[in-house]
Design a protein around this motif. Structure first.
Motif: not given
Lengths: 349, 349
Positions: A278-279, A339-344, B220, B224, B257
């Motif tokens: 994902q990164y 632009t997702p709200a946060g990391p998965e 992580e 964030y 983001n």
DNA sequence: TTGTAAGCGTTATCAA
DNA sequence: TTGATAACGCTTACAA
């Protein structure tokens, strides 16, 4: 070091009583029990596990044999194993890096008398050969075996269907020249993914070509090396499916160095969905495998076997996979925003 | 299951002789030995480890206690432990996720009689408290202890100097407003990194400000979350040092983001150099910790202790770290070219 | 409810 | 060079 005899003497009872108190199955007079507890804690008594398992023939320990301990995938498998085992009051005796039948047998033999069962990852026929002999003395549960083994429950990864889905997705995006970086020969998951790749092509009416398959070894460097070979092919592939994420990452790195853009020039899809996927830039489309669940299921099957040793019930399970679409294959995720709200979220449990 | 007695009967010798043949220390007539080997393999005899360790008081097993089994860092530590232990004919009994003193004691107690020594990662004073009691019965080697423990060898990470170097590097690049995402309170490496950060600032004539330090938890998601807090500060930091890579990665993700560019708007430096660090875009500058070596050193210290139990020799080691400059902090690597020839090699051994 | 004693499968100490 | 036999620390009939 205080033994059961010391505790018995201090508490003024017999060793049998101490044993009863500590095992809690037989009834013991409450006062007597208190005395025993007092004596035990005064002496800081810890029962000796080896002695205990010698009489009971139980060790509360599971052996775990893995081909390697390297990387995200294996580490998640171990975590799954450890966590469930721990919850069920089992310990885990771990051993990594086993290449040959002798290795496996030696490791197992060394565990004799120390484990109740063996959870073993045996992705090729070489390692699985040893199982027949082990099976005679110990319950064995296999992870990703190349074929069914008599009397062994097992958990496999749905590699074939995952690969097929990955290819189908690429086809759906319009790709026709789809190459593959394959995994090591003999490894069942590698071979199933290759088979799934071919099937996926055939189902789209595309004839698989041998020159579009480059052999890798599941390591990043082999993905890196594969890029050069694939870029020489004519027609040049517009998409590459890698048999695992490590190779996909190596591949992307090489493509970038060659001045090619992913996914614009070449689309890339991986397999496993390791944390890193994902990164990546672009984030890697991949087939998600829940390695944690894989480990847990294996332990669950082992516990089942242990609970009913004579039952001989053999369960063969497959762990489902699911295509995780990100941008390395050129498709946009279903979510509208960019632009997702946060990391998965990680698969923390 | 064949026992030593069965072998003795089949070979026509006493059990003592069988034992001698299998242990190979006492002289045995060659012909007799051959008979024993023949009988043993005919019966497929495997010595029972529990019985053996009951008499010898040795188990050839090392206990390993870790706070967690999650992620690249721990997995490398385990790999280092497993590999050296295996080479030295030791097995490893692994147990993860221990938060409280009771957890640790319970896990250790369950290992009683099954291990010769305990390698334990105890990064905070809570977990290390249990050691005193364990130490009385078992040799213990600590990884990253918050303070020296009587009679325990230990390996620590040079967190302080690594953090100081990271900050010094940022200062060298012209940054003055340097923030930090700190690790969990109580964790010794987190605190040493914070201390190193402050020292680094002071040495550059910069007064550390409390509002530039945001508390994280090494995960992580906390990195964030830290981004939002830091972007509110006035003056706004031009660089952020994260106490580990996971948080640095979360931070970078949040900065992206927020429409900020790394390193142009904000420079980022991490700590650990997990595999993922080199694959970030931009690649993450970080302080490299050789987790594999960390595990290996711990085992080496344990073997030393085991070899000379009464010697009481206590060794306190520190594992060096080195700043790995990549582009997330805005500096160019020393190498002239912009397109490296291949992926950075992993620390495979 | 408690105690006695017989194992569990080895190794180690003595004698022979 | 070998064999009896006593541990090792515990659990578990069986008896009391």
């Amino acid at each position: 070091m205080a033994t059961i005899r010391d505790v018995a003497k201090t508490a003024g009872v017999s060793i049998a009583t101490v044993s009863r108190v500590f095992n809690g199955n037989t009834a013991v007079n409450e006062d007597t029990a208190l005395q025993v507890w007092a004596a035990a804690s005064a002496l800081d008594y810890w029962p000796n596990g080896a002695a205990r398992s010698l009489t009971t023939n139980r060790t509360s320990t599971l052996g775990v044999l893995l081909p390697d301990l390297y990387g995200d995938f294996f580490s998640e498998v171990i975590r799954g194993i450890d966590q469930l085992a721990k919850r069920e009051k089992y310990q885990t005796l771990v051993s990594g890096s086993h290449a040959s039948v002798e290795d496996v047998l030696a490791a197992t033999r060394a565990m004799r008398g120390r484990i109740d069962g063996l959870v073993m990852m045996a992705p090729d026929s070489i390692t699985v050969e040893s199982v027949a002999r082990i099976r005679r003395r110990l319950p064995v549960v296999l992870i990703s075996p190349p074929f069914a083994v008599d009397g062994c429950s097992s958990v496999s990864i749905a590699s074939f269907s995952g690969a097929r889905a990955a290819v189908a997705h690429l086809v759906g995006l319009g790709h026709r020249e789809i190459a593959m970086v394959a995994g090591p020969a003999g490894n069942v998951d590698a071979e199933e993914r290759l088979r799934g790749y071919r099937r996926g092509l055939l189902e789209a009416g595309i004839q698989p070509r041998d020159e579009f398959v480059v052999q890798g070894d599941f390591r990043e460097s082999s993905g890196y090396a594969a890029a050069a070979a694939l870029l020489d092919r004519r027609p040049r592939p517009t998409a590459v499916f890698a048999a695992n994420d490590c190779m996909a990452i190596g591949l992307m790195s090489a493509l970038g160095n060659a001045g090619l853009s992913v996914p614009h020039d070449v689309a890339v899809v991986g397999f496993d969905n390791i944390t890193m996927a994902q990164y990546m830039r672009p984030p890697l489309t991949t087939v998600h495998v829940d390695a944690y669940a894989l480990g847990q299921k294996a332990v669950r099957l082992m516990l089942d076997t242990l609970a009913d040793p004579e039952g001989g019930k053999v369960t063969v399970q497959t762990i489902d996979v699911i295509l995780k679409v990100r941008s390395s294959c050129g498709a946009r995720p279903a979510v509208a925003t960019n632009t997702p709200a946060g990391p998965e979220t990680n698969q923390q449990r």
